[in-house]
Enzyme design. Structure first.
Site, PDB file in Angstrom:
ATOM      1  N   VAL A 246     -33.237  23.657  31.112  1.00  0.00           N
ATOM      2  CA  VAL A 246     -33.653  25.028  30.806  1.00  0.00           C
ATOM      3  C   VAL A 246     -34.238  25.034  29.407  1.00  0.00           C
ATOM      4  O   VAL A 246     -33.747  24.343  28.507  1.00  0.00           O
ATOM      5  CB  VAL A 246     -32.467  26.024  30.911  1.00  0.00           C
ATOM      6  N   SER A 247     -35.299  25.806  29.203  1.00  0.00           N
ATOM      7  CA  SER A 247     -36.051  25.752  27.956  1.00  0.00           C
ATOM      8  C   SER A 247     -35.352  26.443  26.795  1.00  0.00           C
ATOM      9  O   SER A 247     -35.572  26.100  25.640  1.00  0.00           O
ATOM     10  CB  SER A 247     -37.439  26.373  28.159  1.00  0.00           C
TER      11      SER A 247
END
Length: 214
Positions: free
Chosen positions: A10-11
Site C-alpha cells: 500500500v502506498s
C-alpha cells in the site's frame, strides 16, 4: 500441497493492506494452497526497487520457502515494466510460479508462460527504445555544441593543491577558486595518486637479463 507467499503493498500508511490480503487468502483457500508467508510493504511507493518486505520475499524465494507467489495486481509488485520483469525473472529462476488476481495472470499454465514471454519481449523493446532515445539526445546536444558529461574545471589545479596543503580548509579553498568542496577533494586525490605513481620503485630487470643470457 503447494506453498504460497502473499505479497501486498500500500502506498500510504493510511491505507489498509487487509483489503488485498482478504482476497489473496480466499484465493489460496480455493486453490488448496498453504500460506507460508505474508509480505506487506506499508507506505512504500511502487517506484522503489528496494523495499523491506519485497527484499525479504525474494530472499525466501531463493530458499524455496514457497512455490507460488500471489499478488492482488501486477502494479503492487512494480510500477515500471523493467522492475516488474526483473522480479518475475528472478522468482521464475527460483522455480516459483506467479499469480496476479486482478489481471488473471497465472504462470502455472501454458497461456501464462506464453504471456510471460511476450512481456519479456516488450521489456527488451522498452530498453532498446530508451537506449536509442539517449543516443539521439546526446547526438543532438553535440550538434548544438552543448557540453556532454561533466564540464572541465577552468581552475589553477597546482594552486588549489598548494592552498590546501598550506593548511587552508576545504571551504576556504573552494571559495577562493570558485569550485565545490568535492572538486577540491578530487584534485587532492588525483595529485596524491600521481605522486604515488612517480614514487613507485622501478623494477630491477638486470636479473631477467642474466636469466635470458644464461
Amino acid at each position: 500441497m503447494k506453498r504460497a507467499g502473499l505479497y501486498v503493498r500500500v502506498s500510504t500508511v493510511d491505507q489498509h493492506p487487509e483489503t488485498q490480503l482478504r482476497d489473496l487468502r480466499e484465493y489460496t483457500q480455493r486453490r488448496g494452497l498453504s500460506i507460508e508467508g505474508e509480505y506487506v510493504d506499508r507506505g512504500v511507493s511502487g517506484s522503489k526497487a528496494r523495499r523491506p518486505a519485497l527484499d525479504r520475499l525474494l530472499n525466501d524465494a531463493r530458499r524455496r520457502r514457497f512455490d507460488v507467489l500471489v499478488v492482488w495486481s501486477c502494479d503492487r509488485v512494480a510500477r515500471s515494466t523493467k522492475h516488474f520483469l526483473q522480479v518475475i525473472d528472478e522468482i521464475d529462476s527460483c522455480g516459483v510460479q506467479f499469480v496476479s488476481l486482478r489481471e488473471a495472470f497465472d504462470t502455472t499454465g501454458p497461456l501464462g508462460r506464453a504471456f510471460l514471454g511476450i512481456v519479456a519481449v516488450l521489456g527488451e523493446m522498452e530498453r532498446a527504445l530508451i537506449i536509442e532515445r539517449v543516443r539521439s539526445g546526446m547526438a543532438r546536444a553535440r550538434a548544438e555544441g552543448r557540453q556532454i558529461g561533466r564540464a572541465r574545471m577552468d581552475v589553477n589545479r597546482a594552486q588549489v593543491i598548494a592552498d590546501r596543503r598550506s593548511g587552508m580548509s576545504l571551504t576556504q579553498v573552494a571559495r577562493k577558486h570558485g569550485i565545490s568542496r568535492a572538486s577540491v577533494c578530487r584534485l587532492m586525490k588525483d595529485a596524491q595518486e600521481s605522486a604515488l605513481q612517480i614514487d613507485a620503485p622501478v623494477p630491477d630487470v638486470s636479473s631477467f637479463s642474466e636469466v635470458r643470457a644464461s
